[in-house]
Enzyme design. Structure first.
Site, PDB file in Angstrom:
ATOM      1  N   TYR A   1      57.773  37.931  43.134  1.00 18.42           N
ATOM      2  CA  TYR A   1      57.749  37.672  41.684  1.00 18.42           C
ATOM      3  C   TYR A   1      59.180  37.487  41.172  1.00 18.42           C
ATOM      4  O   TYR A   1      60.098  38.196  41.609  1.00 18.42           O
ATOM      5  CB  TYR A   1      57.136  38.861  40.935  1.00 18.42           C
ATOM      6  CG  TYR A   1      55.624  38.956  40.913  1.00 18.42           C
ATOM      7  CD1 TYR A   1      54.812  37.873  41.235  1.00 18.42           C
ATOM      8  CD2 TYR A   1      55.008  40.140  40.526  1.00 18.42           C
ATOM      9  CE1 TYR A   1      53.426  37.991  41.193  1.00 18.42           C
ATOM     10  CE2 TYR A   1      53.623  40.264  40.483  1.00 18.42           C
ATOM     11  CZ  TYR A   1      52.834  39.190  40.819  1.00 18.42           C
ATOM     12  OH  TYR A   1      51.472  39.303  40.773  1.00 18.42           O
ATOM     13  N   TYR A  14      55.430  51.085  34.562  1.00 18.80           N
ATOM     14  CA  TYR A  14      55.081  50.363  35.795  1.00 18.80           C
ATOM     15  C   TYR A  14      56.324  49.820  36.504  1.00 18.80           C
ATOM     16  O   TYR A  14      56.414  49.863  37.732  1.00 18.80           O
ATOM     17  CB  TYR A  14      54.109  49.219  35.479  1.00 18.80           C
ATOM     18  CG  TYR A  14      53.825  48.345  36.684  1.00 18.80           C
ATOM     19  CD1 TYR A  14      53.195  48.860  37.809  1.00 18.80           C
ATOM     20  CD2 TYR A  14      54.203  47.002  36.697  1.00 18.80           C
ATOM     21  CE1 TYR A  14      52.942  48.063  38.921  1.00 18.80           C
ATOM     22  CE2 TYR A  14      53.968  46.202  37.800  1.00 18.80           C
ATOM     23  CZ  TYR A  14      53.328  46.741  38.920  1.00 18.80           C
ATOM     24  OH  TYR A  14      53.096  45.950  40.011  1.00 18.80           O
ATOM     25  N   GLU A  35      41.063  44.214  36.149  1.00 15.19           N
ATOM     26  CA  GLU A  35      41.549  44.035  37.522  1.00 15.19           C
ATOM     27  C   GLU A  35      40.408  44.457  38.450  1.00 15.19           C
ATOM     28  O   GLU A  35      39.677  45.391  38.145  1.00 15.19           O
ATOM     29  CB  GLU A  35      42.774  44.931  37.734  1.00 15.19           C
ATOM     30  CG  GLU A  35      43.406  44.820  39.096  1.00 15.19           C
ATOM     31  CD  GLU A  35      44.730  45.594  39.176  1.00 15.19           C
ATOM     32  OE1 GLU A  35      45.634  45.341  38.341  1.00 15.19           O
ATOM     33  OE2 GLU A  35      44.845  46.456  40.059  1.00 15.19           O
TER      34      GLU A  35
END
Ligand code: 3EB
Length: 371
Positions: A226, A166, A343
């Site tokens: 982030y 990811y 999710e």
């Protein structure tokens, strides 16, 4: 220095009166859901179809269609294969370009990119190539505003040479946006990134001629801000976008999980993760002035579950919050952080709600720290 330019909303969101959803009837979603393997629907002429999204049919690629078709190899937990038939105005063009196919109707472009041989170890370059193809197709067809991207990548949680798949995906995505920046005034697209159990990279996307309005979630840090602990490049997506569509609007809720601030919450506790996820989705709905109980057949949710045995619990807990008329599907897939068990993403058709704002054009600002 690598940066992506992003601007704050060039449009103002006119709050949706919840009562207007209940009273005047709800606008229709721009897709039809078929819970069988059919690639056509007798009620829909082909010139009104922009493309197909097929979940759980990985054994059945023979069901070929002349339309752009995303084959997403995730099992449906509540049913057999599911097909979403994306509807448009009469289609005016499209093209198959190498691995990318698209179709457009003067307002919306639907595109699919598939690389069936993609491997986890080379996902950074695969992603970069996919995004380059997507951006080139959208820009050259005149639909430069990418509103929503669905990403499916193999073995998303695997760590290879110190980097999770990811994280490598996020690097490739950022590299593509650095090379072909989004147009001035564009919203960062809404997105999701889900892991599949077999090799191959797929994405499908919606683009338009007009910018969308990005929405923030006050309970969460912007993903593109982030801190570095989640990877060398932050994920380039908005929590939600509101897309003008004729005299209505489409709200795309990005993949939403049990994250508060930037931290995963409720490790190993699926019901608590679902409650937190629902609180995050509710916070996004609040931005347009609605609550779950306002929703009906104008809303659709996709629930991704890491572990199949969690399905009955999650289905039942969700049914306590979502009105029965809200359609939903449950897919088994890996979530991008290994700490997350589920999710949820959503699409909601709203009565006409987006209008140009009179305020001056927003100042461009970088969304990424430099390397
Ligand atoms: C999160 O909030 C959960 O990288 O495109 C959700 C939606 C997530 C999109 C993406 C990642 C993405 O960070 C993960």
């Amino acid at each position: 220095m690598t940066r992506v330019l992003m601007s704050s909303a060039p449009l103002a969101v006119q709050r949706t009166a919840a009562s207007s959803l209940r009273a005047a009837g709800r606008p229709a979603l721009p897709f039809r859901i078929r819970r069988d393997n059919a690639a056509t629907d007798p009620g829909i002429p082909v010139h009104r179809l922009l493309g197909l999204i097929r979940y759980g049919d990985s054994d059945d690629r023979e069901a070929a269609s002349p339309l752009p078709t995303a084959h997403i190899p995730l099992r449906c937990l509540d049913h057999g294969p599911v097909t979403l038939m994306w509807l448009g105005r009469p289609v005016i063009g499209g093209s198959p370009v190498d691995r990318l196919a698209c179709r457009f109707d003067g307002e919306t472009l639907f595109g699919v990119y598939q690389d069936e041989r993609a491997e986890p170890a080379t996902i950074e370059n695969t992603t970069d190539a996919a995004y380059r193809a997507m951006l080139e197709a959208a820009y050259s067809a005149g639909y430069p505003h990418i509103h929503r991207i669905w990403n499916y990548l193999p073995d998303i949680n695997r760590e290879i040479a110190g980097l999770e798949v990811y994280q490598a995906f996020c690097i490739g995505r950022q590299r593509a946006f650095d090379r072909d920046p989004l147009p001035a005034g564009a919203a960062v697209p809404a997105a999701c990134a889900i892991g599949t159990p077999i090799p191959g990279f797929s994405l499908y996307f919606l683009a338009g001629q007009q910018p969308a309005v990005p929405l923030s979630n006050p309970r969460q840090v912007e993903a593109y801000q982030y801190p570095p602990q989640y990877g060398p490049r932050s994920p380039a997506f908005s929590r939600a976008v509101l897309v003008p569509q004729g005299c209505s609007a489409l709200l795309h809720l990005s993949g939403t999980a049990s994250i508060v601030g930037h931290e995963s919450r409720h490790l190993d506790r699926v019901q608590a993760q679902l409650s937190e996820t629902l609180a995050n989705l509710a916070a996004l709905l609040q931005q347009v002035g609605i609550v779950f109980s306002d929703l009906g057949d104008n809303a659709f949710f996709t629930v991704y579950l890491r572990h199949e045995p969690h399905f009955p619990l999650v289905r039942d807990q969700l049914a306590e919050v979502l009105p029965p008329a809200v359609d939903r599907i449950f897919l088994q897939g890996d979530i991008c952080r290994s700490s997350l068990l589920l999710e949820i993403e959503g699409i909601i058709a709203l009565p006409g709600t987006v209008r140009p704002d009179a305020s001056p054009p927003p100042r461009k600002r970088p969304i990424h720290r430099s390397s």
